[in-house]
Design an enzyme around this catalytic site. Structure first.
Site, short mmCIF file in Angstrom:
data_model
loop_
_atom_site.label_atom_id
_atom_site.label_comp_id
_atom_site.label_asym_id
_atom_site.label_seq_id
_atom_site.Cartn_x
_atom_site.Cartn_y
_atom_site.Cartn_z
N HIS A 161 45.27 -0.82 34.02
CA HIS A 161 45.11 -1.73 32.86
C HIS A 161 43.73 -2.41 32.88
O HIS A 161 43.57 -3.47 32.30
CB HIS A 161 46.19 -2.81 32.83
N SER A 282 15.47 -1.63 24.70
CA SER A 282 15.66 -2.20 23.37
C SER A 282 14.30 -2.58 22.81
O SER A 282 13.42 -3.03 23.55
CB SER A 282 16.55 -3.45 23.46
N LYS A 288 16.60 -5.36 28.36
CA LYS A 288 17.70 -4.40 28.24
C LYS A 288 17.38 -3.04 28.83
O LYS A 288 16.28 -2.53 28.74
CB LYS A 288 18.04 -4.21 26.76
N GLU A 295 26.87 6.60 26.22
CA GLU A 295 27.49 6.27 24.91
C GLU A 295 27.53 7.50 24.01
O GLU A 295 28.52 7.74 23.31
CB GLU A 295 26.69 5.16 24.24
#
Ligand code: ARG
Length: 463
Positions: A161, A282, A288, A295
């Site tokens: 979980h 970024s 970043k 992704e």
């Protein structure tokens, strides 16, 4: 308006050529040119067989065989004049062959049809891509083994979980993915073995009256045998669907690993650092470093799964045998194959380069009462409590620790004894995460000895 002339390949009964819109919806050359090498291999095998069986003269067969090689080199060097009026790769190749060698080109299509031709070409293409997938999966599994071996005893939290459950080892977690991609590998091999029957010689649907030798063409093209039913041979696209479903399951595995890498590489987790080679920055936030490859892999499962669904829908309502609907099989498979291969390669690169942060992993494993099960097991083993009672006692101790704002190993013995009077100092031995993982020596468990044994088993299998 100028009237287009009828198609040179099949236009005998036609007075007029197709409408421009008809040509646009009908032509597949824009995508099926990717079958060129397979189409030419299939035609060369067919021509050689026609000569061997006396259906074609050796002289004609030789001219065809040579001419096809010239066509192939024109396609490879990019000088081939693809034409939408000629619909597809099969007719483009044959028309060019006619330009090159003249009359004998018209004899190549004896005893076959575009129906068995396209099924053969496409099977050869899918087979090549199953082989490429096998190589991609093997490389990825090897990268996982390398990670697992380096960190066989590094301790990290195991989750259910996405809540801290029990401490596990980095090696164990890496090897879980080796198992998943290993099943993909076995599905790839199964699919390849099942699909390796040659449709060529099924002709349009019923077979042919020419004395062809289907064993010969099957063998020449690396198939195990000719497909046994000509109707099935031209209407079957199971091989494409199996490719897409194997790709879908494998992409799902890639996506799950991607999801973990996205979470793990975040500043909140810091379980891994991804390499610069597989990250991006970024344009506005200088701090970043984004896990874009992970992704994108996570997103690829959508289009691969979509391709599988799309082809299922194309096939589900088709009466035997060939229908033009089936021309819609190729773009789905091409797109899924391209993206699956790319996703596997990117994942292999990320896994190879990534660096696990051993201290962060250990720190995270040591919080969240991750050794509560070890405590309950100790109460069973040493004090003889029934497991359900032990579970209850442990639950009370977790609540006590939570209230005090500490973890289980930080409780005092006297606190513990206020919950169960028989608890002794020995209990602290099982509350440390090292002892917890080292104790899980059951087959397939997280103990480093077990993990190393599984790594060895995999290395043997990959030899
Ligand atoms: N371009 C066609 C396809 O991809 C080739 C087969 C055409 N056969 C036919 N009977 N029109 O399916």
């Amino acid at each position: 308006m100028t009237k287009q002339t009828a198609n040179a390949m099949w236009g005998g009964r036609f007075a007029a050529g197709p409408d421009a819109i008809m040509e646009a919806i009908n032509a597949s050359i824009g995508f099926d040119q990717r079958l060129a090498a397979q189409d030419i291999a299939g035609s060369r095998a067919h021509a050689a067989m026609l000569a061997a069986t006396g259906i074609l003269s050796d002289k004609d067969a030789e001219a065809i065989g040579e001419g096809l090689l010239t066509v192939l080199s024109e396609i490879e060097e990019g000088s081939f004049p693809f034409s939408a009026a000629l619909e597809d790769i099969h007719m483009n190749v044959e028309a060019r062959l006619k330009d090159l060698i003249g009359e004998p080109a018209g004899r190549l299509h004896t005893g076959r049809s575009r129906n068995d031709q396209v099924a053969t070409d496409f099977k050869l293409w899918v087979r090549d891509n199953l082989d490429a997938a096998e190589a991609g999966l093997l490389a990825l599994i090897r990268a996982l083994l390398t990670q697992a071996e380096a960190g066989a005893d590094w301790i990290m939290p195991g989750f259910t979980h996405l809540q801290s459950a029990q401490p596990v080892t980095w090696g164990h977690h890496m090897m879980a993915y080796a198992e998943m991609f290993g099943r993909d590998l076995s599905r790839v091999r199964d699919a390849r073995a099942r699909m390796n029957e040659c449709p060529l010689g099924a002709a349009a649907l019923a077979g042919t009256s020419f004395p062809i030798d289907r064993e010969m063409t099957a063998k020449a093209l690396g198939f195990d045998r000719p497909a046994a039913n000509s109707l099935d041979a031209v209407s079957d696209r199971d091989f494409a669907l199996e490719f897409l479903s194997v790709a879908s399951i494998s992409a799902m595995h890639l996506s799950r690993l991607s999801e973990e890498l996205v979470i793990w590489s975040s500043a909140q987790f810091r379980f891994v650092a991804l390499s610069d080679r597989f990250s991006t920055g970024s344009s506005i936030m200088p701090q970043k470093k984004n896990p874009d490859a992970a992704e994108l892999i996570r997103a690829k499962v959508g289009r691969i799964f979509g391709a599988n669904t799309a082809l299922m829908m194309v096939m589900k309502g088709l009466a035997l045998t060939y229908s033009k609907d089936m021309q819609e099989d190729k773009e789905q498979v091409f797109d899924a194959a391209d993206n699956w291969m790319l996703a596997m390669a990117a994942m292999e690169g990320m896994v190879r380069d990534m660096e696990a942060d051993r201290d962060s992993l250990l720190g995270a494993a040591s919080t969240g009462f991750s050794t509560a099960t070890d405590l309950a097991d100790w109460l069973v083993r040493v004090l003889g409590l029934p497991f359900r009672d032990a579970h209850h006692v442990t639950g009370s101790l977790v609540a006590m620790a939570e209230e005090k704002g500490c973890d289980l190993p930080d409780l005092h013995l006297s606190d513990m004894q206020s919950v169960h009077g028989d608890i002794t100092q020995d209990v602290f031995d099982v509350l440390g995460v090292e002892n917890s993982v080292a104790s899980r020596t059951s087959y397939g468990g997280t103990a480093p000895v077990q993990v190393l044994a599984q790594i060895e088993r995999w290395k043997d299998m990959l030899k």
